[in-house]
Design an enzyme around this catalytic site. Structure first.
Site, PDB file in Angstrom:
ATOM      1  N   LYS A   1       0.861  -1.187   0.000  1.00  0.00           N
ATOM      2  CA  LYS A   1       0.000   0.000   0.000  1.00  0.00           C
ATOM      3  C   LYS A   1       0.890   1.228   0.000  1.00  0.00           C
ATOM      4  O   LYS A   1       1.697   1.424   0.911  1.00  0.00           O
ATOM      5  CB  LYS A   1      -0.914   0.001   1.232  1.00  0.00           C
ATOM      6  CG  LYS A   1      -1.684   1.323   1.427  1.00  0.00           C
ATOM      7  CD  LYS A   1      -2.637   1.295   2.619  1.00  0.00           C
ATOM      8  CE  LYS A   1      -3.266   2.661   2.887  1.00  0.00           C
ATOM      9  NZ  LYS A   1      -4.169   2.676   4.057  1.00  0.00           N
TER      10      LYS A   1
ATOM     11  N   ASP B   1      -2.574  10.263   3.280  1.00  0.00           N
ATOM     12  CA  ASP B   1      -3.971   9.867   3.460  1.00  0.00           C
ATOM     13  C   ASP B   1      -4.709  10.928   4.263  1.00  0.00           C
ATOM     14  O   ASP B   1      -4.664  10.945   5.492  1.00  0.00           O
ATOM     15  CB  ASP B   1      -4.047   8.504   4.167  1.00  0.00           C
ATOM     16  CG  ASP B   1      -5.492   8.021   4.326  1.00  0.00           C
ATOM     17  OD1 ASP B   1      -6.390   8.631   3.690  1.00  0.00           O
ATOM     18  OD2 ASP B   1      -5.705   7.047   5.073  1.00  0.00           O
TER      19      ASP B   1
ATOM     20  N   LYS C   1     -10.313  13.046   7.329  1.00  0.00           N
ATOM     21  CA  LYS C   1      -9.922  12.753   8.713  1.00  0.00           C
ATOM     22  C   LYS C   1      -9.930  14.057   9.515  1.00  0.00           C
ATOM     23  O   LYS C   1      -9.532  15.101   8.991  1.00  0.00           O
ATOM     24  CB  LYS C   1      -8.502  12.185   8.742  1.00  0.00           C
ATOM     25  CG  LYS C   1      -8.358  10.759   8.254  1.00  0.00           C
ATOM     26  CD  LYS C   1      -6.902  10.316   8.354  1.00  0.00           C
ATOM     27  CE  LYS C   1      -6.675   8.965   7.694  1.00  0.00           C
ATOM     28  NZ  LYS C   1      -7.325   7.841   8.378  1.00  0.00           N
TER      29      LYS C   1
ATOM     30  N   ASP D   1       1.547   6.482   5.299  1.00  0.00           N
ATOM     31  CA  ASP D   1       0.593   5.528   4.737  1.00  0.00           C
ATOM     32  C   ASP D   1       1.121   4.823   3.483  1.00  0.00           C
ATOM     33  O   ASP D   1       0.403   4.054   2.842  1.00  0.00           O
ATOM     34  CB  ASP D   1      -0.742   6.235   4.448  1.00  0.00           C
ATOM     35  CG  ASP D   1      -1.946   5.344   4.692  1.00  0.00           C
ATOM     36  OD1 ASP D   1      -1.808   4.338   5.405  1.00  0.00           O
ATOM     37  OD2 ASP D   1      -3.026   5.658   4.153  1.00  0.00           O
TER      38      ASP D   1
ATOM     39  N   ASP E   1     -12.123   7.085   3.168  1.00  0.00           N
ATOM     40  CA  ASP E   1     -10.944   6.869   4.018  1.00  0.00           C
ATOM     41  C   ASP E   1     -10.550   5.391   4.075  1.00  0.00           C
ATOM     42  O   ASP E   1      -9.488   5.053   4.572  1.00  0.00           O
ATOM     43  CB  ASP E   1     -11.217   7.421   5.427  1.00  0.00           C
ATOM     44  CG  ASP E   1      -9.950   7.658   6.218  1.00  0.00           C
ATOM     45  OD1 ASP E   1      -8.856   7.628   5.609  1.00  0.00           O
ATOM     46  OD2 ASP E   1     -10.043   7.883   7.444  1.00  0.00           O
TER      47      ASP E   1
ATOM     48  N   GLU F   1      -9.359   3.659   1.760  1.00  0.00           N
ATOM     49  CA  GLU F   1      -8.791   3.713   0.415  1.00  0.00           C
ATOM     50  C   GLU F   1      -7.712   2.661   0.171  1.00  0.00           C
ATOM     51  O   GLU F   1      -7.488   2.253  -0.965  1.00  0.00           O
ATOM     52  CB  GLU F   1      -8.196   5.115   0.158  1.00  0.00           C
ATOM     53  CG  GLU F   1      -6.776   5.363   0.678  1.00  0.00           C
ATOM     54  CD  GLU F   1      -6.634   5.254   2.188  1.00  0.00           C
ATOM     55  OE1 GLU F   1      -7.656   5.353   2.891  1.00  0.00           O
ATOM     56  OE2 GLU F   1      -5.501   5.033   2.665  1.00  0.00           O
TER      57      GLU F   1
ATOM     58  N   ARG G   1      -7.536  -0.509   0.831  1.00  0.00           N
ATOM     59  CA  ARG G   1      -8.037  -1.763   0.265  1.00  0.00           C
ATOM     60  C   ARG G   1      -8.363  -1.612  -1.208  1.00  0.00           C
ATOM     61  O   ARG G   1      -8.327  -2.587  -1.954  1.00  0.00           O
ATOM     62  CB  ARG G   1      -9.243  -2.262   1.090  1.00  0.00           C
ATOM     63  CG  ARG G   1     -10.425  -1.342   1.083  1.00  0.00           C
ATOM     64  CD  ARG G   1     -11.394  -1.635   2.232  1.00  0.00           C
ATOM     65  NE  ARG G   1     -10.866  -1.187   3.526  1.00  0.00           N
ATOM     66  CZ  ARG G   1     -11.503  -1.360   4.692  1.00  0.00           C
ATOM     67  NH1 ARG G   1     -12.671  -1.961   4.731  1.00  0.00           N
ATOM     68  NH2 ARG G   1     -10.955  -0.930   5.816  1.00  0.00           N
TER      69      ARG G   1
HETATM   70  N1  BES Z   1      -4.313   4.704   6.708  1.00  0.00           N
HETATM   71  C1  BES Z   1      -5.465   4.453   7.491  1.00  0.00           C
HETATM   72  C2  BES Z   1      -5.186   3.474   8.640  1.00  0.00           C
HETATM   73  C3  BES Z   1      -4.210   3.943   9.690  1.00  0.00           C
HETATM   74  C4  BES Z   1      -4.679   4.567  10.834  1.00  0.00           C
HETATM   75  C5  BES Z   1      -2.856   3.728   9.546  1.00  0.00           C
HETATM   76  C6  BES Z   1      -3.782   4.992  11.798  1.00  0.00           C
HETATM   77  C7  BES Z   1      -1.967   4.158  10.517  1.00  0.00           C
HETATM   78  C8  BES Z   1      -2.431   4.782  11.642  1.00  0.00           C
HETATM   79  C9  BES Z   1      -6.560   3.844   6.624  1.00  0.00           C
HETATM   80  O1  BES Z   1      -6.580   4.260   5.308  1.00  0.00           O
HETATM   81  C10 BES Z   1      -7.866   4.241   7.220  1.00  0.00           C
HETATM   82  O2  BES Z   1      -8.157   5.399   7.238  1.00  0.00           O
HETATM   83  N2  BES Z   1      -8.633   3.252   7.662  1.00  0.00           N
HETATM   84  C11 BES Z   1      -9.917   3.481   8.246  1.00  0.00           C
HETATM   85  C12 BES Z   1     -10.881   2.485   7.650  1.00  0.00           C
HETATM   86  C13 BES Z   1     -12.327   2.754   7.986  1.00  0.00           C
HETATM   87  C14 BES Z   1     -12.795   4.028   7.333  1.00  0.00           C
HETATM   88  C15 BES Z   1     -13.160   1.578   7.522  1.00  0.00           C
HETATM   89  C16 BES Z   1      -9.795   3.305   9.751  1.00  0.00           C
HETATM   90  O3  BES Z   1      -9.043   2.427  10.183  1.00  0.00           O
HETATM   91  O4  BES Z   1     -10.408   4.076  10.471  1.00  0.00           O
HETATM   92 ZN    ZN Z   2      -4.802   4.844   4.531  1.00  0.00          ZN
HETATM   93 MN    MN Z   3      -7.637   6.061   5.011  1.00  0.00          MN
END
Ligand code: BES
Ligand code: ZN
Ligand code: MN
Length: 510
Positions: A272, A277, A284, A295, A354, A356, A358
């Site tokens: 990834k 992000d 966010k 990210d 968010d 993204e 996947r």
């Molecule tokens: N990049 C984030 C996950 C992340 C969070 C990595 C904190 C490192 C530290 C990912 O893209 C994300 O935002 N995931 C969301 C998914 C949700 C919207 C289903 C999450 O984990 O809140």
């Molecule tokens: Zn992310």
């Molecule tokens: Mn995200």
């Protein structure tokens, strides 16, 4: 980076700024005084055999991470002794173990920032121990100074330790030499991954990352192919394009192919690579986006592992896929409610922009699957949920094959990376059912890391063994440095991936 040598010289005559020795915790039955580790005999003798007592007087206990400085005894060319904690003493006749040595060497190397040369007289029992100390030194000495002092590099802080001599190794022994060479290649590439992670997102966009990969590929004889927006559009990579749609910097898919004429196995690695992000339209909030330059840590790990495999000449084919995009909100961004047609042909309803990671991984997993590799491993800072589950130092391992998940876990344990197997519970799949498309990019909130894993599984080609590493916790260290891990980008998963490639080279992937 710190220069490494293996030395057979006697410790008192070593010209260095410091001698590093090991100190372990005393056994509980005794007074509790620390125990001086093998390698420090000359120092102990010069202290009339009282070194353990001297260290105890100075407050040393031998605990991991502890540093005790004392003046070198008379007759030593070096002025300083740095005693570094190794933790518990090993069982009789066993060594301290590679991870304790790696951590101790890392702590000492960081402590010695600003010094020109240090000699490491830690307890080495074999070549693997020498490799671990080498790795610990090179990883622990790392610092990211490119943006300090108006670009003059590091002048605000101390320069990393310039030179390290490993004492007690066997410079003429093939196994020792090979172990140190392996450690050097892995640590150099891992540190490069850290540099990429730490580079601010205004300087590292998908195009810039792809250019770095192209240059490295050229240097190391790796075949490289970069798909830009035009090529991605032509190829139908709806996931990568959808995530990149809001950014002024277009997305890229980079394919790195390292091949060996003696290869019997083909390992595909997918990373990834979200260079920033923001969350996109599902933006966010402040407090959650300041570290999101990290990210792309999965793509950085994959990149480092492919280059390391090439430098080590491993007898395995390794293909790295870097799914690069910047997730930004704008008038051209993907909206919650949009449906994307993915590279696999499946349609995805984007309920949260968010989620993204996947989406870009889905296209890269499907692309990797077309080559029918023996196994695919993807690496991603995928979910906050995995951080909640496992904390900030352990990554989660999911897989469509229990034996392969165990093999990945073993590889992680062998190199000293904390990791833990996680399930892919079937009942969580229906939460991603979409009224409009084949699948939605979000499901139940509970078990969010596992839901993400189940989403990815849908984009792995039929019959292909696959594992998914969610490194959201360990990829970026927001706390202070520890062991050989610096603040900021850590290079999580690089060493596990290299170990997996080595396992594949020796024919056993599971
Ligand atoms: N990049 C984030 C996950 C992340 C969070 C990595 C904190 C490192 C530290 C990912 O893209 C994300 O935002 N995931 C969301 C998914 C949700 C919207 C289903 C999450 O984990 O809140
Ligand atoms: Zn992310
Ligand atoms: Mn995200």
């Amino acid at each position: 980076m710190t220069a490494l040598t293996l030395s057979t010289a006697a410790v008192p005559g070593l010209r260095a700024d410091a001698i590093v020795i090991g100190v372990a915790k005393g056994s509980a039955s005794k007074s509790g005084a620390p125990v001086v580790a093998p390698g420090a005999e000359a120092v102990d003798q010069a202290y009339d055999g009282r070194l353990a007592g001297v260290l105890e007087t100075l407050g040393a206990s031998g605990a991991e991470g502890e540093v005790t400085k004392l003046p070198a005894p008379a007759g030593f060319k070096a002025p300083l002794v740095v005693a570094v904690g190794l933790g518990a003493q090993p069982e009789k006749d066993a060594g301290y173990g590679t991870e304790a040595l790696r951590k101790a060497a890392g702590v000492a190397a960081r402590t010695l920032a600003g010094s020109k040369k240090a000699a490491f007289a830690l307890p080495l029992t074999d070549a693997a121990d020498a490799g671990a100390v080498a790795e610990g030194v090179l990883l622990g000495a790392y610092s990211f100074d490119a943006y300090k002092d108006n670009g003059n590099g590091g002048k605000n802080g101390k320069a990393p330790l310039a030179e390290a001599a490993l004492v007690g190794g066997k410079p003429r022994d093939k196994a020792y030499k090979a172990a140190v060479e392996r450690a050097t290649a892995v640590a150099e590439e891992l540190n490069r991954a850290r540099d990429l992670i730490n580079t601010p997102p205004n300087d590292l966009n998908p195009e810039a990352f792809a250019a770095v990969a192209q240059a490295a590929a050229k240097e190391h004889g790796i075949k490289v192919q970069v798909l830009d927006e035009k090529a991605l559009t032509k190829g139908g990579y709806g996931g990568i394009l959808g995530v990149g749609a809001g950014s002024a910097s277009g997305p890229r898919l980079v394919k790195l192919s390292y091949t060996s004429s003696k290869a019997k196995k083909h390992l595909a690695l997918v990373g990834k690579g979200i260079t920033y992000d923001s969350g996109g339209i599902s933006l966010k909030p402040a407090g959650h986006n300041e570290t999101m330059k990290c990210d792309m840590s999965g793509a950085a790990a994959v990149f480092a592992a492919v280059v390391a495999a090439a430098r080590l000449g491993l007898e395995v084919n390794v293909t790295g896929w870097l799914a690069l995009a910047e997730n930004m909100p704008s008038g051209s961004a993907t909206r919650p409610g949009d449906v994307l047609r993915m590279y696999s042909g499946k349609t995805v309803e984007v309920l949260n922009t968010d989620a993204e990671g996947r989406l870009v991984l889905a296209d890269a997993l499907w692309a990797a699957s077309q080559e029918k590799p023996d196994a695919i491993v993807d690496v991603a800072t995928l979910t906050g949920a995995m951080m909640l589950a496992l904390g900030s130092r352990t990554f989660g391992i999911m897989a469509n094959d229990d034996a392969f998940r165990s093999a990945v876990h073993e590889a992680a344990e062998e190199v000293g990376e904390p990791a833990w197997p996680m399930p892919l519970p079937e009942h969580l799949r229906k939460g991603m059912d979409s009224a409009t498309a084949d699948i939605a990019n979000m499901g139940e909130r509970m078990g969010g890391g596992l839901v993400a894993g189940l989403f990815l599984r849908e984009f792995v080609g039929e019959g292909i063994t696959w594992a998914h590493l969610d490194i959201a916790g360990p990829a970026f260290n927001e706390g202070g440095p520890f062991g050989y891990t610096p603040k900021g980008g850590t290079g999580s998963a690089v060493r596990t991936l290299v170990r997996l490639a080595e396992r594949a080279a020796s024919g056993d992937l599971s």
